[in-house]
Motif scaffolding. Structure first.
Motif, PDB file in Angstrom:
ATOM      1  N   PHE A 136       0.809  -1.229   0.000  1.00  0.00           N
ATOM      2  CA  PHE A 136       0.000   0.000   0.000  1.00  0.00           C
ATOM      3  C   PHE A 136       0.842   1.279   0.000  1.00  0.00           C
ATOM      4  CE2 PHE A 136      -0.272  -1.663   4.491  1.00  0.00           C
ATOM      5  CZ  PHE A 136       0.593  -0.737   5.081  1.00  0.00           C
ATOM      6  N   ASN A 137       2.180   1.147  -0.045  1.00  0.00           N
ATOM      7  CA  ASN A 137       3.045   2.321  -0.155  1.00  0.00           C
ATOM      8  C   ASN A 137       3.332   2.701  -1.609  1.00  0.00           C
ATOM      9  OD1 ASN A 137       3.900   2.873   2.726  1.00  0.00           O
ATOM     10  ND2 ASN A 137       4.494   0.736   2.569  1.00  0.00           N
ATOM     11  N   ILE A 138       3.087   1.767  -2.538  1.00  0.00           N
ATOM     12  CA  ILE A 138       3.469   2.036  -3.927  1.00  0.00           C
ATOM     13  C   ILE A 138       2.443   2.934  -4.621  1.00  0.00           C
ATOM     14  CG2 ILE A 138       4.847  -0.055  -4.181  1.00  0.00           C
ATOM     15  CD1 ILE A 138       2.478  -1.338  -5.626  1.00  0.00           C
ATOM     16  N   ARG A 139       2.920   3.630  -5.626  1.00  0.00           N
ATOM     17  CA  ARG A 139       2.077   4.574  -6.351  1.00  0.00           C
ATOM     18  C   ARG A 139       2.427   4.556  -7.837  1.00  0.00           C
ATOM     19  NH1 ARG A 139       0.283   4.283  -2.032  1.00  0.00           N
ATOM     20  NH2 ARG A 139      -0.480   5.894  -0.590  1.00  0.00           N
ATOM     21  N   SER A 140       1.561   5.146  -8.613  1.00  0.00           N
ATOM     22  CA  SER A 140       1.816   5.458 -10.018  1.00  0.00           C
ATOM     23  C   SER A 140       2.342   4.275 -10.827  1.00  0.00           C
ATOM     24  CB  SER A 140       2.790   6.647 -10.067  1.00  0.00           C
ATOM     25  OG  SER A 140       2.931   7.141 -11.358  1.00  0.00           O
ATOM     26  N   LYS A 141       3.532   4.448 -11.418  1.00  0.00           N
ATOM     27  CA  LYS A 141       4.096   3.452 -12.333  1.00  0.00           C
ATOM     28  C   LYS A 141       4.257   2.086 -11.658  1.00  0.00           C
ATOM     29  CE  LYS A 141       8.304   2.610 -15.051  1.00  0.00           C
ATOM     30  NZ  LYS A 141       9.663   3.145 -15.374  1.00  0.00           N
ATOM     31  N   SER A 142       4.742   2.077 -10.408  1.00  0.00           N
ATOM     32  CA  SER A 142       4.940   0.809  -9.692  1.00  0.00           C
ATOM     33  C   SER A 142       3.618   0.117  -9.419  1.00  0.00           C
ATOM     34  CB  SER A 142       5.681   1.056  -8.372  1.00  0.00           C
ATOM     35  OG  SER A 142       7.006   1.446  -8.604  1.00  0.00           O
ATOM     36  N   LEU A 143       2.610   0.896  -9.067  1.00  0.00           N
ATOM     37  CA  LEU A 143       1.296   0.332  -8.778  1.00  0.00           C
ATOM     38  C   LEU A 143       0.704  -0.325 -10.023  1.00  0.00           C
ATOM     39  CD1 LEU A 143      -1.143  -0.150  -6.988  1.00  0.00           C
ATOM     40  CD2 LEU A 143      -1.872   2.209  -7.407  1.00  0.00           C
ATOM     41  N   LEU A 144       0.785   0.367 -11.142  1.00  0.00           N
ATOM     42  CA  LEU A 144       0.263  -0.190 -12.397  1.00  0.00           C
ATOM     43  C   LEU A 144       1.029  -1.443 -12.807  1.00  0.00           C
ATOM     44  CD1 LEU A 144      -0.373   3.048 -14.475  1.00  0.00           C
ATOM     45  CD2 LEU A 144      -2.108   1.428 -13.664  1.00  0.00           C
ATOM     46  N   HIS A 145       2.341  -1.413 -12.615  1.00  0.00           N
ATOM     47  CA  HIS A 145       3.153  -2.578 -12.967  1.00  0.00           C
ATOM     48  C   HIS A 145       2.756  -3.795 -12.131  1.00  0.00           C
ATOM     49  CE1 HIS A 145       6.620  -5.165 -13.625  1.00  0.00           C
ATOM     50  NE2 HIS A 145       6.706  -5.259 -12.307  1.00  0.00           N
ATOM     51  N   CYS A 146       2.668  -3.586 -10.796  1.00  0.00           N
ATOM     52  CA  CYS A 146       2.322  -4.696  -9.905  1.00  0.00           C
ATOM     53  C   CYS A 146       0.951  -5.261 -10.239  1.00  0.00           C
ATOM     54  CB  CYS A 146       2.352  -4.231  -8.448  1.00  0.00           C
ATOM     55  SG  CYS A 146       4.008  -3.919  -7.843  1.00  0.00           S
ATOM     56  N   PHE A 147       0.047  -4.373 -10.570  1.00  0.00           N
ATOM     57  CA  PHE A 147      -1.303  -4.807 -10.890  1.00  0.00           C
ATOM     58  C   PHE A 147      -1.325  -5.620 -12.181  1.00  0.00           C
ATOM     59  CE2 PHE A 147      -5.366  -4.290 -13.008  1.00  0.00           C
ATOM     60  CZ  PHE A 147      -6.228  -4.743 -12.010  1.00  0.00           C
ATOM     61  N   SER A 148      -0.616  -5.137 -13.188  1.00  0.00           N
ATOM     62  CA  SER A 148      -0.720  -5.767 -14.505  1.00  0.00           C
ATOM     63  C   SER A 148      -0.032  -7.128 -14.569  1.00  0.00           C
ATOM     64  CB  SER A 148      -0.131  -4.850 -15.581  1.00  0.00           C
ATOM     65  OG  SER A 148       1.251  -4.635 -15.349  1.00  0.00           O
TER      66      SER A 148
END
Length: 620
Positions: A136-148
């Motif tokens: 829950f600390n990640i944002r933006s590019k990292s968040l999208l990457h982890c999700f995808s």
């Protein structure tokens, strides 16, 4: 007869004394081996059972056996096994209706440490859906990457993380992703509320047929670990691996009567697998915290009669840094499970807080080998025994830290490290100890596979960690290799930080690494950078860049301005010398800067600041 009995008794006593003298850990070893064999037999039985008996089934049995027993205490409220079971039924039914989920559909959980995390995962497990646990600390590019990379088409987020979801919402909507918020209301178009649907759903049990195809090799979770790619990798956790991790508590002698304190994030292996899932396996009660608080820790332990705590190295250091009190040993904590504690902190912790059995671990989320220090040997992360090595074969091999590769002989095979010598830990890939790899990342999975280690054609998992075995068979962690370092209990990928830094207008190139700080575990972030032609270092913009795009633990606290960055023959940035030089301005001619969160900019690094950091006047 009396004389013979006396002689025999004397021989037994002498033998016992001899063994105690020359093998002081024999009793601990025997107990651990017996527990391990018993747990191994259980896992074998579960793997062969038809239908497959999962951790979820274990929880359901516990809920039937003692529905009124408290499963979790959280912020003044308590939830029983029966209530958790019924609430997870509601979650499953709501998601079934709203998101049309079916067995095998991965779902991303972007949730804070709270009971909803637990019952949401249980609900997904009842539908046969693997969960991706997003940091829950990640944002933006990292968040999208982890999700995808986990292939999910659904994301469930905490209400407090709404802003982070909004930031990437256009991309999610463009990809046809269903977004659900743990809230009764939300005015943002494209974000669906879930709490209201859960409260209206039936709490009746769901049919096991919904997960009929789940087996020991099925994916249960995706847990993210940082690596050399610069972005987190989704380690695939199978049902078998989840069972194995849940057994760690049992291997340490923890029972259903114990009370377990979880203050680590549930998106981590430690908090989720060892803590929460391990508690389900034991049928015990847990105390869940949103985050660790040193000032509240012992009061919580006394209030809830906690008997088992979790830690990372920083946890114990923070506890040892609290003001001394008269009642420090007035608690019921008997076991501490975790990893990363320094030897001096370990000793200080025991001296201050009493005779607590510290069970230091070594493991990796995606790895096929791990250790537990089941003795009271301070500083060791485990102990080698023949049973462990038979079921999970491993070795240490010689490693060239400059070239960052194993040393090989004239036949192209690796060379085993000697006893007492630091080497790279590798675990043989077998049916009993598989390496599944990373979801959607074949390249990184292959990087972790090491071939032709002891003989041509063999296959080992490359842990990326340097360890040492001593003459008493104890295991000691030495260091990490590659492009990650660990700070505040989190793995930091250097290339991800470098990418963020080079987005600042003044920076041309960035070489990121971790440096040691006296009195702290792990390594804190530092970057050597070159500036674009005609540009000076912009202290304010660079500060805003790292704060906006990186979690606190990943932000480089020190910046070193260099005229050029040294490269290897294969165009990799050299780091060893930079790491050794550290951040002392008295030893470095280059300009140095320090990230000052109070002034909200990078300030010139001075000898006064260096002294304040060394004396801990400045907290990092």
């Amino acid at each position: 007869m009396y004389i013979w009995f006396t002689v025999l008794a004397g021989l037994v006593i002498l033998s016992f004394s001899f063994l105690r003298t020359f093998s002081p850990h024999l009793a601990d070893e025997c107990i651990y081996i017996l527990r391990s064999l018993k747990l191994g037999f259980r896992l074998f039985k579960y793997k062969k059972s038809k239908p497959f008996y999962s951790v979820l089934d274990c929880f359901l049995d516990a809920a039937k056996k003692h529905p009124s027993k408290v499963f979790v205490h959280f912020e003044g409220r308590q939830y029983t096994y029966g209530e958790m079971d019924k609430q997870s039924n509601r979650v499953a039914r709501a998601l079934q209706d709203e998101a049309q989920l079916k067995e095998g559909d991965p779902v991303a959980l972007f949730l804070a440490n709270e009971p909803s995390f637990m019952w949401t995962w249980l609900g997904l497990a009842k539908l046969g859906c693997p969960a991706a646990l997003l940091n829950f600390n990640i944002r933006s590019k990292s968040l999208l990457h982890c999700f995808s990379c986990c292939g999910a088409k659904v994301i469930i987020a905490s209400q407090e993380l709404q802003d982070a979801v909004e930031e990437v919402l256009p991309t999610l909507k463009a990809q046809g992703i269903s977004v659900y918020l743990m809230s009764e209301t939300c005015s943002i178009q494209g974000i669906n509320t879930l709490s209201d649907k859960i409260s209206q759903a039936s709490d009746q049990p769901l049919s096991p047929d919904l997960r009929a195809n789940i087996n020991v090799r099925s994916t249960a979770l995706y847990i993210y670990t940082s690596g050399t790619t610069g972005l987190p990798k989704a380690a695939v956790v199978t049902q078998e691996r989840m069972w194995a991790a849940s057994f760690i508590q049992a291997a340490c002698g923890i029972t259903s009567e114990d009370i377990f304190y979880i203050n680590l994030p549930l998106y981590h292996s430690a908090g989720f697998l060892i803590g929460m899932v391990g508690a389900m396996e034991r049928g015990m009660t847990v105390i869940l915290k949103r985050k660790f608080s040193a000032s509240q820790f012992w009061d919580d332990c006394r209030k809830y009669n906690v008997t088992v705590m979790q830690y990372i190295g920083e946890t114990m250091r923070y506890l040892c840094n609290t003001p001394r009190k008269d009642n420090e040993k007035n608690h019921k904590v008997r076991i501490a499970i975790g990893n990363g504690v320094r030897t001096d902190i370990w000793s200080e912790f025991l001296n201050r807080f009493g005779d607590i059995k510290v069970r230091e671990l070594y493991a990796a989320t995606e790895g096929n080998i791990g250790f537990i220090n089941y003795t009271s040997k301070i500083g060791a992360v485990g102990r080698v025994n023949f049973v462990h090595k038979f079921f999970f074969p491993f070795t240490l091999i010689k490693f060239d830290t400059e070239k960052e590769e194993p040393v090989r002989n004239s036949e192209g095979l690796c060379i085993e490290a000697d006893v007492g010598e630091t080497g790279l830990l590798v675990g043989r890939v077998t049916q009993r100890s598989p390496f599944v790899g990373y979801a959607g990342n074949h390249q990184q999975t292959e990087k972790k596979r090491l071939r032709d280690v002891l003989k041509k054609g063999d296959l080992f998992f490359n842990s990326g960690d340097l360890l040492r075995f001593d003459h008493m068979n104890f295991v000691y962690f030495q260091d990490r290799v590659g492009d990650t370092f660990r700070w505040k209990g989190e793995n930091v990928a250097t290339s991800e930080v470098a990418d963020i830094l080079t987005m600042a207008g003044c920076i041309l190139e960035a070489n990121v690494y971790g440096v040691k700080v006296e009195g702290h575990e792990g390594r804190i972030g530092m970057a050597s950078v070159t500036l674009k032609e005609g540009e000076d270092f912009d202290c304010s913009h660079t500060y805003k860049q790292v704060v906006n795009y990186l979690p606190a633990y990943a932000r480089p606290r020190f910046i070193r301005i260099q005229p050029c960055l040294e490269m290897t023959g294969t165009f990799k940035m050299k780091k060893v010398k930079l790491v050794e030089e550290g951040f002392n301005p008295a030893d470095i001619k280059d300009r140095l800067y320090f990230l000052d969160p109070e002034k909200k900019l990078y300030v010139p690094m001075t000898e006064d600041i260096y002294r304040a950091i060394s004396s801990r006047e400045i907290k990092l």
